[in-house]
Design an enzyme around this catalytic site. Structure first.
Site, PDB file in Angstrom:
ATOM      1  N   LYS A  91      -5.522  -4.632  -0.618  1.00  0.00           N
ATOM      2  CA  LYS A  91      -4.847  -5.462  -1.220  1.00  0.00           C
ATOM      3  C   LYS A  91      -5.369  -6.903  -1.005  1.00  0.00           C
ATOM      4  O   LYS A  91      -6.612  -6.988  -1.073  1.00  0.00           O
ATOM      5  CB  LYS A  91      -3.202  -5.404  -0.631  1.00  0.00           C
ATOM      6  N   GLU A 146       2.407  -2.623  -7.110  1.00  0.00           N
ATOM      7  CA  GLU A 146       2.498  -4.210  -7.075  1.00  0.00           C
ATOM      8  C   GLU A 146       1.762  -4.947  -8.282  1.00  0.00           C
ATOM      9  O   GLU A 146       2.598  -5.972  -8.529  1.00  0.00           O
ATOM     10  CB  GLU A 146       1.705  -4.552  -5.849  1.00  0.00           C
ATOM     11  N   ASN A 188      -6.675   0.749   0.482  1.00  0.00           N
ATOM     12  CA  ASN A 188      -6.275  -0.357  -0.255  1.00  0.00           C
ATOM     13  C   ASN A 188      -6.105  -1.645   0.317  1.00  0.00           C
ATOM     14  O   ASN A 188      -4.965  -1.705   1.006  1.00  0.00           O
ATOM     15  CB  ASN A 188      -5.365  -0.134  -1.394  1.00  0.00           C
ATOM     16  N   HIS A 199      -1.020  -0.018  -9.871  1.00  0.00           N
ATOM     17  CA  HIS A 199      -0.452  -0.144  -8.411  1.00  0.00           C
ATOM     18  C   HIS A 199       0.969  -0.753  -8.633  1.00  0.00           C
ATOM     19  O   HIS A 199       1.130  -1.556  -9.495  1.00  0.00           O
ATOM     20  CB  HIS A 199      -1.211  -0.768  -7.530  1.00  0.00           C
ATOM     21  N   GLY A 245       4.578  -0.187   2.530  1.00  0.00           N
ATOM     22  CA  GLY A 245       4.603  -1.329   3.523  1.00  0.00           C
ATOM     23  C   GLY A 245       6.015  -1.303   4.214  1.00  0.00           C
ATOM     24  O   GLY A 245       6.340  -2.325   4.844  1.00  0.00           O
ATOM     25  N   GLU A 279       2.917   7.146  -4.829  1.00  0.00           N
ATOM     26  CA  GLU A 279       3.315   6.048  -4.076  1.00  0.00           C
ATOM     27  C   GLU A 279       4.576   5.636  -4.151  1.00  0.00           C
ATOM     28  O   GLU A 279       4.857   4.846  -5.323  1.00  0.00           O
ATOM     29  CB  GLU A 279       2.381   4.989  -4.099  1.00  0.00           C
ATOM     30  N   SER A 311       2.984   3.846   3.630  1.00  0.00           N
ATOM     31  CA  SER A 311       3.000   3.836   5.143  1.00  0.00           C
ATOM     32  C   SER A 311       2.382   5.134   5.839  1.00  0.00           C
ATOM     33  O   SER A 311       2.973   5.711   6.929  1.00  0.00           O
ATOM     34  CB  SER A 311       4.512   3.910   5.659  1.00  0.00           C
TER      35      SER A 311
END
Ligand code: 13P
Length: 256
Positions: free
Chosen positions: A12, A100, A10, A98, A178, A172, A218
């Site tokens: 992003k 985000e 991904n 996701h 991150g 996730e 991560s």
């Protein structure tokens, strides 16, 4: 049953088209055709054609993925991209829900389910993302499992049982994205096994055994080998480490 692992990068909101050409070429160059896991690259929309052309030129088995979709086929939805458009672009996978997107774009469970349904209707595999925040995790493992299983249940809401077997789930944990902090392989396994039980309740045990459940947060070359042996972890959804061709390919190798 043996599930073919899936490693999806991904990207992003990273890589201009020029940069995407370089990265996808670098990944393609390092990829051996006899690698057994399925691999997908999910660049920003604007890079899809560039990455597609690189992979097509190399006759690469690496698949193309997108990071989001809208559920209508066409119409007055400014800024949106439809599953029909993605299909024509050669997209095989599409990330939905996701964390985000849920946080910055107010995506709800219902929207996630609508997007997954629309993708399936057009032959694209949704990678449905779920995961708990730190506050929930701090309430304990069971609270986190209950939260995530409820998210899965909500995402399946609009899907027919025969469609559920065609999805991919990505677990996730938000606190691991991150941050450099990963879930332990054992806690990822515990969560993925609970997700599989939920899938079995909705679509039957046989379908649940066929569905790939990925871990994301991560994951990198240095830790992927610890996740790979977990029986219910069927690959990874990779953020930061997917932007480095050597690191990404080393993750793929961990799942050989
Ligand atoms: P990182 O690998 O950068 O933690 O991101 C994970 C992720 O969000 C993939 O979708």
């Amino acid at each position: 049953m043996m599930r073919t692992p899936l490693i999806a990068g991904n990207w992003k909101m990273n890589k201009t088209t020029a940069e995407a050409a370089v990265l996808s070429q670098d990944i393609s160059n390092r990829f051996y055709k006899d690698f057994t896991p399925d691999v997908a690259l999910c660049p920003p929309f604007i890079d899809l054609k560039t990455v597609r052309n690189v992979l097509a030129f190399d006759k690469s088995p690496i698949k193309l993925g997108a990071q989001d979709v809208f559920w209508e086929d066409s119409g007055a939805y400014t800024g949106a991209t439809s599953p029909v458009m993605l299909r024509e672009e050669g997209v095989s996978y599409c990330i939905v829900g996701h964390s985000e997107r849920r946080e910055y774009f107010a995506e709800t469970d219902e929207m996630v389910s609508r997007k997954a349904k629309a993708l399936l209707a057009h032959g694209i595999t949704p990678i449905i993302c779920v995961g708990e925040g730190l506050k929930k995790r701090d309430e304990g493992a069971q609270a986190a499992i209950d939260f995530v299983v409820a998210q899965v249940q909500a995402a399946l809401q609009l899907l027919a049982p025969e469609d559920i077997k065609r999805i991919v789930i990505a677990y996730e944990p938000i606190w691991a994205i991150g941050t450099g902090r990963t879930a332990t392989p054992e806690s990822a396994q515990e969560m993925c096994a609970s997700i599989r039980t939920c899938l079995a309740d909705n679509a039957g045990a046989e379908a649940a055994q066929a569905i790939r459940i990925l871990y994301g947060g991560s994951m990198k070359a240095e830790n992927a080998a610890f996740f790979a042996p977990m029986p219910d972890v069927d690959g990874g959804l990779i953020g930061g480490a997917a932007l480095d061709a050597a690191n990404f390919i080393d993750i793929v190798k961990a799942f050989l």
